[in-house]
Design a protein around this motif. Structure first.
Motif, PDB file in Angstrom:
ATOM      1  N   GLU A  33     -35.630  13.332 -14.705  1.00  0.00           N
ATOM      2  CA  GLU A  33     -34.680  12.302 -15.163  1.00  0.00           C
ATOM      3  C   GLU A  33     -34.470  11.899 -16.396  1.00  0.00           C
ATOM      4  O   GLU A  33     -33.313  11.865 -17.077  1.00  0.00           O
ATOM      5  N   LEU A  86     -25.108  18.668 -10.390  1.00  0.00           N
ATOM      6  CA  LEU A  86     -26.234  18.010  -9.960  1.00  0.00           C
ATOM      7  C   LEU A  86     -26.647  18.852  -8.722  1.00  0.00           C
ATOM      8  O   LEU A  86     -27.545  18.972  -8.254  1.00  0.00           O
ATOM      9  N   THR A 226     -21.417  10.783 -14.446  1.00  0.00           N
ATOM     10  CA  THR A 226     -21.897  10.969 -13.115  1.00  0.00           C
ATOM     11  C   THR A 226     -23.498  11.574 -13.362  1.00  0.00           C
ATOM     12  O   THR A 226     -24.280  10.989 -12.704  1.00  0.00           O
ATOM     13  N   ASN A 227     -23.764  12.283 -14.413  1.00  0.00           N
ATOM     14  CA  ASN A 227     -25.126  12.520 -14.616  1.00  0.00           C
ATOM     15  C   ASN A 227     -25.816  11.446 -15.294  1.00  0.00           C
ATOM     16  O   ASN A 227     -27.237  11.220 -14.777  1.00  0.00           O
ATOM     17  N   TYR A 230     -26.765   8.878 -12.232  1.00  0.00           N
ATOM     18  CA  TYR A 230     -27.604   9.393 -11.483  1.00  0.00           C
ATOM     19  C   TYR A 230     -29.055   9.549 -12.213  1.00  0.00           C
ATOM     20  O   TYR A 230     -30.182   9.153 -11.267  1.00  0.00           O
ATOM     21  N   CYS A 231     -29.191   9.687 -13.284  1.00  0.00           N
ATOM     22  CA  CYS A 231     -30.680   9.785 -14.053  1.00  0.00           C
ATOM     23  C   CYS A 231     -31.213   8.407 -14.138  1.00  0.00           C
ATOM     24  O   CYS A 231     -32.312   8.270 -13.893  1.00  0.00           O
ATOM     25  N   TYR A 233     -30.470   5.944 -12.120  1.00  0.00           N
ATOM     26  CA  TYR A 233     -30.825   5.763 -10.768  1.00  0.00           C
ATOM     27  C   TYR A 233     -32.180   6.183 -10.327  1.00  0.00           C
ATOM     28  O   TYR A 233     -33.108   5.613  -9.895  1.00  0.00           O
TER      29      TYR A 233
END
Length: 342
Positions: A33, A86, A226-227, A230-231, A233
């Motif tokens: 990530e 993803l 979005t990426n 997520y990373c 997170y």
């Protein structure tokens, strides 16, 4: 000549997309990530803005004065495209790298190529011209080639036993790969939705060759959103946020290699926009098919070079060669179709 240049530019872009993981693999002692977040900052935020700054006059005005709905839809399709990227990883988890990549990209090819003309109501018009018929035939042949490459990948997975029975799940894999293919194709939809932004850039003096660079900024902002979320997170969940300043890792080299991977990734978007310009408005929808085909072609060549196919039988390697040949034939068909005037 324009169509040939279009194919060449798509080849360069496909090479970038199929090669970005080579420098990315040089990142050491970082979590996935953290590495992916730095790659994303480079590929989807920094490099697109810098490139657009040098190629689009009055860039900020172009980015902010386009109709709000146009900007919104372009960004929204970028968000969906980011989710597709993803879920792409999950398809490889359930189907294996070779089979998962090929199925996901194959579905992405079909969705991204055929949905835009169907949505615009111009699909039937393609059946009324020789160039349109040849292009659609080339797309069909491309999908056949992708299926052959996928079959070779499935055989390779069996022969090398690189996917365990616990990991392999055909039903889950097909569902996730379909979702990934559909959402990843939203990049092509984003370019379509953002065409007024490109027109505005052109009116400000941008070259017809580079006008899509302004559209890319909005699409890739969506993908970065979005990426990035997520990373970050995963950084929090896995307690890996310390990677970014961990002196026990080769920090400078990690930042450099991850950023270089992002730059290589961005090349696909840069040259994709140039390729669509040269293919012409009538057959612009075929750009996505050519782009995906080149990614599959070059990524499999890298796989061979890095000995990912070691252990596969000679028969499987011949099937792979056949599939790649079919893909290349389809690319030539689609590219040459635009030289036909009716």
């Amino acid at each position: 000549m324009g169509a040939i240049l279009g194919v060449i530019f798509h080849a360069i872009g496909g090479f970038g997309a199929g090669s970005f993981y080579i420098p990315f693999k040089q990142v050491k002692s970082w979590s996935w990530e953290s590495s992916w977040f730095i790659l994303g900052l480079s590929a989807w935020l920094v490099v697109p803005l810098v490139t657009a700054w040098f190629t689009i006059p009055d860039l900020w005005q172009v980015l902010t004065t386009a109709d709000a709905s146009v900007r919104g839809w372009t960004y929204f399709f970028g968000l969906l495209w980011g989710i597709g990227g993803l879920t792409f990883g999950l398809s490889m988890r359930y189907l294996g790298v070779s089979l998962g990549m090929t199925i996901a990209l194959g579905l992405c090819t079909a969705f991204g190529t055929l949905i835009p003309p169907i949505f615009k109501g111009t699909f039937t018009e393609l059946l009324q011209t020789n160039s349109g018929i040849i292009t659609l035939s080339g797309i069909l042949i491309c999908l056949i080639g992708i299926a052959v490459v996928g079959y070779a990948g499935a055989q390779k997975e069996k022969e090398t036993k690189s996917v365990t029975d616990d990991e392999f799940n055909l039903s889950k894999g097909l569902i996730v790969a379909t979702l990934s293919g559909l959402l990843s194709a939203c990049f092509a939809f984003g370019l379509e939705a953002g065409s007024p932004i490109a027109d505005l850039a052109f009116s400000k003096g941008a070259s017809d060759l580079f006008k899509n660079n302004a559209v890319l900024v909005w699409i890739l902002w969506g993908g970065m959103t979005t990426n990035g979320i997520y990373c970050l997170y995963l950084n929090r969940k896995n307690q890996t946020a310390g990677d970014y300043n961990n002196a026990n890792t080769p920090l400078s080299k990690n930042y450099l290699w991850a950023a270089l991977g992002g730059l290589t990734w961005y090349l696909q978007f840069f040259f994709y926009g140039m390729g669509t310009t040269f293919l012409g408005e009538n057959l612009e929808f075929a750009s996505w098919s050519i782009h995906m085909a080149f990614i599959i072609f070059f990524s499999n060549l890298w796989g061979i070079l890095y000995k990912e196919w070691v252990g596969a039988s000679r028969k499987t390697m011949w099937v792979l060669a056949l599939g790649l040949t079919i893909v290349m034939v389809s690319i030539l068909m689609i590219g040459l179709a635009n030289t036909i005037t009716h």
